[in-house]
Design a protein around this motif. Structure first.
Motif, PDB file in Angstrom:
ATOM      1  N   CYS A 354      36.981 -30.793   9.359  1.00 57.00           N
ATOM      2  CA  CYS A 354      38.089 -31.454   8.689  1.00 57.00           C
ATOM      3  C   CYS A 354      38.393 -32.759   9.396  1.00 57.00           C
ATOM      4  CB  CYS A 354      39.314 -30.539   8.691  1.00 57.00           C
ATOM      5  SG  CYS A 354      40.787 -31.368   8.100  1.00 57.00           S
ATOM      6  N   LEU A 355      38.606 -33.803   8.638  1.00 57.98           N
ATOM      7  CA  LEU A 355      38.942 -35.101   9.228  1.00 57.98           C
ATOM      8  C   LEU A 355      40.172 -34.985  10.126  1.00 57.98           C
ATOM      9  CD1 LEU A 355      38.971 -38.550   7.635  1.00 57.98           C
ATOM     10  CD2 LEU A 355      41.163 -37.653   8.315  1.00 57.98           C
ATOM     11  N   VAL A 356      41.167 -34.246   9.644  1.00 59.76           N
ATOM     12  CA  VAL A 356      42.437 -34.140  10.356  1.00 59.76           C
ATOM     13  C   VAL A 356      42.347 -33.126  11.505  1.00 59.76           C
ATOM     14  CG1 VAL A 356      44.845 -33.426  10.020  1.00 59.76           C
ATOM     15  CG2 VAL A 356      43.709 -34.787   8.278  1.00 59.76           C
ATOM     16  N   ASN A 357      41.486 -32.124  11.325  1.00 55.13           N
ATOM     17  CA  ASN A 357      41.380 -31.051  12.313  1.00 55.13           C
ATOM     18  C   ASN A 357      39.908 -30.815  12.695  1.00 55.13           C
ATOM     19  OD1 ASN A 357      41.499 -28.691  13.854  1.00 55.13           O
ATOM     20  ND2 ASN A 357      41.749 -27.373  12.046  1.00 55.13           N
ATOM     21  N   PRO A 358      39.416 -31.511  13.711  1.00 54.42           N
ATOM     22  CA  PRO A 358      37.998 -31.358  14.066  1.00 54.42           C
ATOM     23  C   PRO A 358      37.655 -29.968  14.603  1.00 54.42           C
ATOM     24  CG  PRO A 358      39.019 -33.203  15.254  1.00 54.42           C
ATOM     25  CD  PRO A 358      40.125 -32.471  14.558  1.00 54.42           C
ATOM     26  N   ARG A 359      38.672 -29.145  14.837  1.00 53.72           N
ATOM     27  CA  ARG A 359      38.392 -27.778  15.304  1.00 53.72           C
ATOM     28  C   ARG A 359      37.925 -26.882  14.148  1.00 53.72           C
ATOM     29  NH1 ARG A 359      41.673 -24.145  17.919  1.00 53.72           N
ATOM     30  NH2 ARG A 359      39.746 -23.464  18.886  1.00 53.72           N
ATOM     31  N   ALA A 360      38.192 -27.285  12.906  1.00 53.55           N
ATOM     32  CA  ALA A 360      37.807 -26.444  11.775  1.00 53.55           C
ATOM     33  C   ALA A 360      36.301 -26.213  11.798  1.00 53.55           C
ATOM     34  CB  ALA A 360      38.220 -27.114  10.461  1.00 53.55           C
ATOM     35  N   CYS A 361      35.907 -24.966  11.769  1.00 51.73           N
ATOM     36  CA  CYS A 361      34.498 -24.515  11.831  1.00 51.73           C
ATOM     37  C   CYS A 361      33.882 -24.730  13.215  1.00 51.73           C
ATOM     38  CB  CYS A 361      33.633 -25.158  10.760  1.00 51.73           C
ATOM     39  SG  CYS A 361      34.157 -24.748   9.096  1.00 51.73           S
ATOM     40  N   TYR A 362      34.642 -25.266  14.139  1.00 45.13           N
ATOM     41  CA  TYR A 362      34.161 -25.423  15.522  1.00 45.13           C
ATOM     42  C   TYR A 362      35.100 -24.673  16.474  1.00 45.13           C
ATOM     43  CZ  TYR A 362      30.795 -28.813  13.855  1.00 45.13           C
ATOM     44  OH  TYR A 362      29.737 -29.407  13.202  1.00 45.13           O
ATOM     45  N   LEU A 366      35.158 -26.027  20.304  1.00 41.15           N
ATOM     46  CA  LEU A 366      36.166 -27.037  20.661  1.00 41.15           C
ATOM     47  C   LEU A 366      37.494 -26.318  20.888  1.00 41.15           C
ATOM     48  CD1 LEU A 366      37.223 -29.919  20.983  1.00 41.15           C
ATOM     49  CD2 LEU A 366      37.218 -30.148  18.493  1.00 41.15           C
ATOM     50  N   ARG A 367      37.784 -26.080  22.157  1.00 37.67           N
ATOM     51  CA  ARG A 367      38.978 -25.292  22.469  1.00 37.67           C
ATOM     52  C   ARG A 367      40.007 -26.183  23.158  1.00 37.67           C
ATOM     53  NH1 ARG A 367      37.140 -19.940  21.776  1.00 37.67           N
ATOM     54  NH2 ARG A 367      39.139 -19.171  22.488  1.00 37.67           N
ATOM     55  N   ILE A 368      41.252 -26.003  22.757  1.00 37.36           N
ATOM     56  CA  ILE A 368      42.341 -26.788  23.359  1.00 37.36           C
ATOM     57  C   ILE A 368      43.083 -25.837  24.291  1.00 37.36           C
ATOM     58  CG2 ILE A 368      44.333 -28.291  22.864  1.00 37.36           C
ATOM     59  CD1 ILE A 368      41.833 -29.232  21.368  1.00 37.36           C
ATOM     60  N   GLU A 369      42.790 -25.929  25.586  1.00 37.89           N
ATOM     61  CA  GLU A 369      43.386 -24.981  26.531  1.00 37.89           C
ATOM     62  C   GLU A 369      44.212 -25.710  27.585  1.00 37.89           C
ATOM     63  OE1 GLU A 369      39.768 -22.995  27.455  1.00 37.89           O
ATOM     64  OE2 GLU A 369      40.163 -21.447  25.951  1.00 37.89           O
ATOM     65  N   PRO A 370      45.177 -25.012  28.197  1.00 36.27           N
ATOM     66  CA  PRO A 370      46.006 -25.688  29.200  1.00 36.27           C
ATOM     67  C   PRO A 370      45.139 -26.319  30.293  1.00 36.27           C
ATOM     68  CG  PRO A 370      46.868 -23.507  28.707  1.00 36.27           C
ATOM     69  CD  PRO A 370      45.564 -23.617  27.986  1.00 36.27           C
ATOM     70  N   THR A 669      40.047 -36.277  19.950  1.00 34.41           N
ATOM     71  CA  THR A 669      40.375 -34.870  20.230  1.00 34.41           C
ATOM     72  C   THR A 669      39.412 -34.305  21.269  1.00 34.41           C
ATOM     73  OG1 THR A 669      41.065 -34.680  17.926  1.00 34.41           O
ATOM     74  CG2 THR A 669      40.753 -32.620  19.126  1.00 34.41           C
ATOM     75  N   ARG A 670      38.131 -34.563  21.085  1.00 29.96           N
ATOM     76  CA  ARG A 670      37.128 -34.001  22.008  1.00 29.96           C
ATOM     77  C   ARG A 670      37.290 -34.568  23.415  1.00 29.96           C
ATOM     78  NH1 ARG A 670      32.853 -30.985  19.860  1.00 29.96           N
ATOM     79  NH2 ARG A 670      33.198 -30.716  17.632  1.00 29.96           N
TER      80      ARG A 670
END
Ligand code: NAP
Ligand code: SF4
Length: 675
Positions: A354-362, A366-370, A669-670
């Motif tokens: 997704c353009l807005v959410n690059p995590r979609a299907c990844y 692609l993890r957003i962790e503390p 994001t990455r």
């Protein structure tokens, strides 16, 4: 009381209950084809945790000839059952429900082995289908039934039988594609025999406590499609044959009317589903361009349907339902209906995201962790790249300061939102504003930062974007020559005859802006329907207005030019480029390729053609708009590097040639996910 009482109300199906009225519609993400079943499972489990009531998988083929393409996912063996069980188990653990879509593509299958009621090639396919004989039809039915039984074994809560968008079952229904004279063709009774028989036999095979959704094409939008009377007749027959729910399909893939693009008004086709309400006693789902809880709630409150299907919005934000229920709709990442990272990827043979959410299907990658060590991070530039980096870094616990010389965040998104048909970009900028506030990013607007100001930060991210390319045309410094920026931000009003230099994404946007002059049909459904020639299928078969498209007269005469000899707009999105071209053609925009720009004077733009500069012509214009592409703005990055200060360069400042929001958001994001 909730803001969305209809949307969040449970739906009792008798043998099972859905927790709310949100269906995640089927999407071909390409995930199943990776055979990485942990990844597939995590994609669906994330949406189940987000509390969507029921999800439908991407289309799964019942046999090789019916699969969308060679190598596409099928459900035909015990191995398939075992693989899909990984997905259904994970979804059930997360408290969700999931149905498998059975998709027989018929003549749309990208294969020389494709089959159909008659041997008529589709205009969007390169393969002529083989006409099925009676035995062949029986084989297709048994394969679909076997596929449904295997889906049940794999733990699915149901199946969706794909009967719309011009696929196999739909091809039997209409004389456009069914020229048979046997019991499967001729009268409508005969033409609908196959879909009804499929539903009846699937129900017989799977028993009563299993959801069968039938996706029914309610407005075909192709010549010789169904009448609404036929739609109602089919819906009643499908109900009688054992369907649990009827879902709405809008338009065949080969229809020349946009049905899901961003320029289509929100909930543009809910009125079509509403016409079926009361005709059947099973729940009915509506679909297409429903992307906020408010729109969904209003559609349900208006009695258009019992449930809403949202597909792409669930890519943009898996927590759509949770955030709606928590009264935090402004935190929902909005699907802007651009198709750039989802459908365009599918048609380009790439995995959707997704353009807005690059995590979609990844989700697994692609993890957003503390962050282990919180840092102070400066981000310069509040366009999509800088914003994505800033909110991701802040979400991870870093101290983020975001600088921009402009008075508001958004960068080029603020230009995009001015374009007729791109109103969804307003919501995207609003969402970034909400995220910046939520994650505590310190925003410094109207601020020109210097390299020295940045020395104190642990990390520096440069997202300074682009500057327009100088096309160096003699006479371009005259008053009648303007930049696309001044046109889109309203600083300059163009004259009545305009030449647009450059036919990339921005040349097209500027031309749309100029011909509409603020009158966007995207926010006016009756006008949009008139513009594209859509009408009530009850009065005209297939929903095609007999008089065809009736667009408003263009606000001014626009001529678009490029030096390349290729078709103008060739580089636009795979699934949306044709819409931009059709829309501008309807507005009499002239598109000229293969030109040399000779000079600009008071009369307009002088051009010639070919290497020997033949056929000199004047494009009479009182305004000439430069949309000649971009160059990276690396001034600050170069200064920092000169001083030995390390920085990360992202978005247009990194690669201008591919400047687009999809790449910028992904890169931002990455980067921030790894700082
Ligand atoms: P672009 O897509 O790179 O197009 C630049 C245009 O300028 C081309 O038509 C090119 O055609 C022309 N050009 C290049 N060098 C030139 C020169 N020296 N003199 C005269 N003309 C020249 O750039 P853009 O339109 O600025 O768009 C930038 C990015 O924004 C795109 O890559 C796109 O991803 C994104 N965007 C997309 C959309 C959309 O898809 N709807 C909308 C807006 C923006 P010739 O070289 O043939 O003359
Ligand atoms: Fe929506 Fe665009 Fe994301 Fe697709 S890529 S889900 S259309 S925002």
């Amino acid at each position: 009381m909730s803001d969305y009482p209809h949307l969040l109300a449970p739906l009792d199906l008798g043998f099972t209950k859905l927790k709310n009225r949100v269906l995640m519609g089927s999407m071909h993400t390409g995930l199943e084809e990776t055979q990485d079943w942990n990844r597939v499972a995590e994609f669906y489990a994330a949406r189940a945790r987000g509390n969507v009531a029921l999800m439908v998988t991407g289309g799964i083929g019942p046999n090789p000839e019916g699969s969308v393409a060679h190598g596409a996912a099928m459900m035909t063996s015990q191995k398939d059952v075992d693989n899909h069980s990984i997905v259904t188990d994970r979804v059930h653990e997360a408290g969700g429900k999931i149905a498998m879509q059975i998709l027989h593509a018929g003549r749309y299958a990208f294969s020389p082995d494709c089959v159909a009621p008659s041997g008529i090639k589709s205009p969007i396919s390169m393969f002529a289908p083989k006409e099925l004989d009676a035995e062949g039809i029986e084989k297709q039915i048994s394969d679909i039934v076997a596929c449904a039984s295997l889906a049940k074994q794999a733990g699915y809560d149901g199946v969706e039988i794909m009967g719309s968008e011009g696929y196999f079952l739909n091809q039997f229904l209409v004389t456009h594609t069914n020229k048979r004279t046997d019991e499967w063709g001729g009268t409508y009774e005969n033409r609908m025999r196959l879909p009804v028989e499929v539903v009846r036999r699937v129900r017989e095979a799977v028993g009563h406590e299993f959801i069968i959704i039938y996706r029914l094409s309610m407005i075909d939008l192709v010549p010789n499609g169904s009448t609404f009377e036929e739609v109602v007749q089919l819906a009643k027959a499908v109900e009688k044959a054992g369907a649990t729910i009827i879902n709405t399909g809008i338009g065949w893939h080969e229809a020349r009317i946009p049905t899901i693009a961003t320029s289509v008004p929100r909930a543009a086709f809910a009125w079509v589903t509403k016409k079926l309400m009361g005709e059947v006693s099973i729940p009915v789902i509506t679909s297409n361009r429903i992307n906020t809880p408010r729109v969904a709630e209003d559609v349900l409150a208006d009695g258009c349907a019992d449930m809403v299907s949202m597909a792409r919005p669930m890519l943009a934000d898996p927590d759509f339902v949770n955030k709606s229920a928590a009264g935090k709709a402004d935190h929902i990442a909005p699907c802007i209906a651009c198709n750039q990272a989802c459908l365009d990827h599918t048609f380009g043979g790439k995995i959707s995201t997704c353009l807005v959410n690059p995590r979609a299907c990844y989700e697994t990658e692609l993890r957003i962790e503390p962050a282990d060590t919180p840092k102070s991070i400066a981000v310069v530039g509040a366009g999509p790249a800088g914003l994505s980096a800033a909110i991701t870094a802040a979400e991870r616990g870093h101290q983020v300061t975001l600088f921009d010389r402009a008075a508001e965040i958004g960068g080029q998104l603020n230009l995009a939102k001015q374009v007729a048909g791109k109103e969804e970009f307003w919501g995207l900028v609003d969402w970034y504003r909400a995220m910046v506030n939520l994650h505590g990013v310190s925003v410094k607007l109207n601020t020109e930062v210097s390299a020295t100001d940045l020395e104190q930060f642990d990390e520096v991210i440069i997202a300074t974007g682009v500057v327009p390319r100088d096309p160096q045309i003699p006479g371009q410094d005259r008053d009648n020559v303007v930049s696309y920026i001044d046109i889109l931000n309203g600083k300059i009003t163009a004259g009545t005859k305009v030449a647009v230099i450059g036919a990339g994404g921005i040349g097209f946007d500027v031309s749309e802006h100029l011909v509409h002059d603020g009158n966007s049909t995207t926010t006016n459904l009756p006008e949009w329907m008139k513009e594209w020639g859509v009408t009530d299928p009850e009065s005209h078969r297939s929903g095609l207005a007999p008089e065809g498209p009736r667009p408003h007269a263009p606000a001014r005469k626009v001529t678009m030019l490029q030096r390349k000899t290729t078709k103008l707009g060739k580089g636009l999105g795979k699934t949306t480029g044709w819409i931009h071209r059709a829309s501008l053609t309807m507005k009499n925009v002239e598109m000229i390729g293969g030109v040399n720009y000779e000079k600009i004077d008071a009369d307009g733009l002088h051009i010639s053609f070919g290497p020997s500069r033949d056929n000199p012509q004047l494009i009479a214009a009182d305004t000439i708009v430069l949309c000649a592409g971009q160059l990276s703005d690396r001034t600050l990055a170069d200064t920092l590097e000169g001083k030995g200060i390390k920085c990360h360069v992202i978005g247009g400042a990194d690669v201008a040639a591919e400047l687009d929001a999809k790449r910028a958001i992904n890169q931002g994001t990455r980067l921030a996910a790894n700082l």
